[in-house]
Design a protein around this motif. Structure first.
Motif, PDB file in Angstrom:
ATOM      1  N   GLU A   1       0.832  -1.200   0.000  1.00 12.27           N
ATOM      2  CA  GLU A   1       0.000   0.000   0.000  1.00 12.27           C
ATOM      3  C   GLU A   1       0.870   1.254   0.000  1.00 12.27           C
ATOM      4  O   GLU A   1       1.892   1.323   0.696  1.00 12.27           O
ATOM      5  N   ASN A   2       0.464   2.236  -0.777  1.00 15.47           N
ATOM      6  CA  ASN A   2       1.166   3.514  -0.810  1.00 15.47           C
ATOM      7  C   ASN A   2       0.483   4.462   0.178  1.00 15.47           C
ATOM      8  O   ASN A   2      -0.554   5.049  -0.118  1.00 15.47           O
ATOM      9  N   GLU A   3       1.083   4.605   1.345  1.00 15.77           N
ATOM     10  CA  GLU A   3       0.486   5.419   2.396  1.00 15.77           C
ATOM     11  C   GLU A   3       0.525   6.902   2.057  1.00 15.77           C
ATOM     12  O   GLU A   3      -0.324   7.673   2.519  1.00 15.77           O
ATOM     13  N   LYS A   4       1.509   7.316   1.251  1.00 14.69           N
ATOM     14  CA  LYS A   4       1.620   8.733   0.891  1.00 14.69           C
ATOM     15  C   LYS A   4       0.437   9.182   0.031  1.00 14.69           C
ATOM     16  O   LYS A   4       0.019  10.332   0.106  1.00 14.69           O
ATOM     17  N   LEU A   5      -0.097   8.277  -0.792  1.00 11.62           N
ATOM     18  CA  LEU A   5      -1.213   8.605  -1.661  1.00 11.62           C
ATOM     19  C   LEU A   5      -2.564   8.242  -1.056  1.00 11.62           C
ATOM     20  O   LEU A   5      -3.608   8.523  -1.656  1.00 11.62           O
TER      21      LEU A   5
END
Length: 272
Positions: A176-180
């Motif tokens: 998972e891309n937490e920044k997005l």
């Protein structure tokens, strides 16, 4: 007798002045509105990614799209690693990003996040470009050695003269891309008329891949009107998004990519 015609004449003159001012104000307002819409595409003729309004027909839809068929430096391209110039260049690019608030729109072609500040910049070949917006494509528009990745992120920058530079990041399915995540939390499922506030600011610096080796070439916008003289910077190392994140975007836009264009005589080089 002369006095009888003075006031009617002034009244008529005053009416014409009001009409002229009204038209000038209307024209200025329309111009400002068009300048305010910082979309990846700037023309109004309907276009899409399939059928009679798809990429192979963009040039037929509007004269403003002539570069889509007549241009010699079009994007995206297939980045064939064997064609990349072997000499390495250093110090040719500088990225100055910070945590930034965004607003979000679904413009019917992609999900686009508009920067609310001009504090992020990209320095390319000595010229500074300010971040305007970022948006997504699936599958990736650029190819690596003839292969598309799951998605591609474009960060669109403009300099003070309106020249464009785009920083591209390939996206592959993974963690998972937490920044997005703040953007994915409010993905608009339908085309929006107004911007949606992203609840949390985006850590743009943290979004970048650890290895910032990048490919550079001169290209174009990948949507109508396919304007050329765009500076492209594509990171070689992809970033990751989870399967759920990729699928959430693909449910909205199953395919919103332009096929690769001919490289022609352009130079393609790499920067460490």
């Amino acid at each position: 007798m002369k006095k009888k015609f003075v006031y009617p004449f002034l009244a008529v003159s005053f009416i014409f002045t009001l009409v002229a001012c009204s038209e000038n104000t209307k024209e200025a307002t329309n111009t400002n509105e068009s300048k305010g819409k910082e979309n990846h595409s700037t023309q109004t003729a309907h276009w899409s990614y399939n059928g009679e309004t798809g990429p192979e027909h963009w040039g037929e839809l509007d004269q403003a799209n002539s570069m889509c068929v007549n241009g010699s430096e079009q994007s995206p391209i297939n980045i064939e690693f064997s064609q990349v110039k072997t000499e390495k260049k250093t110090g040719n690019i500088q990225i100055q990003y910070e945590t930034t608030p965004f607003t979000l729109v679904n413009n019917g072609h992609t999900v686009q996040a508009n920067a609310t500040t001009d504090s992020n910049s990209l320095l390319v070949e000595g010229n500074t470009y300010k971040l305007v917006q970022l948006h997504f494509h699936t599958p990736s528009e650029h190819q690596f050695n003839g292969h598309n990745l799951d998605m591609e992120l474009h960060l669109v920058h403009k300099d003070e003269n309106g020249n464009i530079a785009v920083l591209g990041m390939m996206i592959q399915e993974g963690k998972e891309n937490e920044k997005l995540a703040p953007i994915w939390d409010v993905l608009p499922k339908e085309e929006t008329g107004e911007d949606i506030a992203v609840k949390e600011p985006i850590d743009l610096q943290g979004l970048l891949p650890q290895d910032q080796t990048s490919f550079h070439y001169n290209g174009s916008l990948t949507t109508p009107p396919c304007t050329e003289e765009v500076k492209w910077v594509i990171f070689e190392q992809p970033i990751q998004m989870s399967k759920e994140q990729v699928q959430a975007f693909q449910q909205l836009f199953p395919d919103n990519h332009r096929p690769v264009q001919s490289l022609n005589d352009r130079e393609l080089y790499e920067i460490n």
